[in-house]
Design a protein around this motif. Structure first.
Motif, PDB file in Angstrom:
ATOM      1  N   SER A 222       8.385 -35.254   0.822  1.00 32.41           N
ATOM      2  CA  SER A 222       9.318 -34.343   1.489  1.00 32.41           C
ATOM      3  C   SER A 222      10.501 -35.073   2.101  1.00 32.41           C
ATOM      4  O   SER A 222      10.433 -36.261   2.420  1.00 32.41           O
ATOM      5  N   VAL A 223      11.577 -34.308   2.269  1.00 27.33           N
ATOM      6  CA  VAL A 223      12.764 -34.751   2.987  1.00 27.33           C
ATOM      7  C   VAL A 223      12.988 -33.776   4.134  1.00 27.33           C
ATOM      8  O   VAL A 223      12.929 -32.562   3.938  1.00 27.33           O
ATOM      9  N   THR A 224      13.241 -34.305   5.326  1.00 30.84           N
ATOM     10  CA  THR A 224      13.575 -33.457   6.466  1.00 30.84           C
ATOM     11  C   THR A 224      14.902 -33.919   7.043  1.00 30.84           C
ATOM     12  O   THR A 224      15.038 -35.076   7.459  1.00 30.84           O
ATOM     13  N   LEU A 225      15.889 -33.018   7.046  1.00 30.67           N
ATOM     14  CA  LEU A 225      17.213 -33.317   7.586  1.00 30.67           C
ATOM     15  C   LEU A 225      17.385 -32.624   8.937  1.00 30.67           C
ATOM     16  O   LEU A 225      16.530 -31.852   9.366  1.00 30.67           O
ATOM     17  N   THR A 226      18.494 -32.908   9.599  1.00 36.47           N
ATOM     18  CA  THR A 226      18.749 -32.358  10.926  1.00 36.47           C
ATOM     19  C   THR A 226      20.062 -31.600  10.934  1.00 36.47           C
ATOM     20  O   THR A 226      21.107 -32.151  10.558  1.00 36.47           O
ATOM     21  N   SER A 227      20.013 -30.333  11.339  1.00 33.23           N
ATOM     22  CA  SER A 227      21.252 -29.580  11.535  1.00 33.23           C
ATOM     23  C   SER A 227      21.448 -29.437  13.048  1.00 33.23           C
ATOM     24  O   SER A 227      21.482 -30.432  13.764  1.00 33.23           O
TER      25      SER A 227
END
Length: 198
Positions: free
Chosen positions: A106-111
């Motif tokens: 998985s990839v988790t980004l931040t908004s």
């Protein structure tokens, strides 16, 4: 799991590291701190990072610069800070990093909060871009790979710096924000934006 955490020394990243490190191997990276150095605005730097880390089960990105300031005096170069840093920087990590992910990784980004606030035009546009990328990329990722974003409001620990931009907003502790990253890394969902606003 073996998790690459980019931005591990920041307010969000350190809380995410604390939340994950007890159960997983966390490999940290940042511009000036961590196990590895990386500049997310550079293809070559991000490629070198993944060459050094090898295969990972998850990538978490909590870094990326933005511009805060009044629209009346904003220049295109100011707006570009967020485009190159938080938006394209995180997208670059996802695009290059997908090749380093194990099947089902998985990839988790931040908004960030999408409620418009004064002097945060750059942040609002960049956060919307991150979320749009996540929703669209989730449909195309192969090998059971997943991608999500976490959208936190202002954190209690960041009030001394960012509090004046958020009058009347309730802050949330970093430890609570970190739980959304745990949900993204350890859970089954993809294409989601986990909002931590109250």
């Amino acid at each position: 799991m073996r998790i690459l955490l980019i931005g591990a020394s920041g307010a969000v990243g350190s809380a995410v590291c604390d939340a994950l490190a007890g159960r997983h191997e966390v490999v940290s990276a940042g511009r000036s701190h961590g196990d590895h150095r990386v500049d997310v605005t550079s293809d070559a730097s991000v490629e070198a990072l993944f060459a050094a880390t090898g295969q990972v089960d998850a990538i978490v990105c909590t870094t990326g610069g933005m511009h805060f300031g009044p629209l009346a005096t904003m220049r295109p170069s100011d707006f570009d800070v967020g485009l190159q840093g938080k938006l394209l920087g995180q997208i670059r990590v996802a695009l290059i990093g997908q090749q380093a992910l194990a099947n089902g990784g998985s990839v988790t980004l931040t908004s960030g909060i999408d409620e418009p606030i004064l002097h945060a035009v750059n942040a609002s546009a960049v956060n919307a871009g991150v979320e749009g990328f996540v929703r669209a990329a989730a449909m195309e990722l192969p090998r059971g790979l997943r991608i999500n974003a976490v959208s936190p409001t202002v954190m209690t620990e960041s009030l001394p710096v960012y509090g004046p931009f958020f009058p009347g907003f309730e802050s949330v502790p970093a430890a609570r924000v970190a739980l959304a990253y745990v949900r993204s890394v350890e859970g089954p969902q993809t294409g989601r934006v986990y909002r931590v606003w109250q």
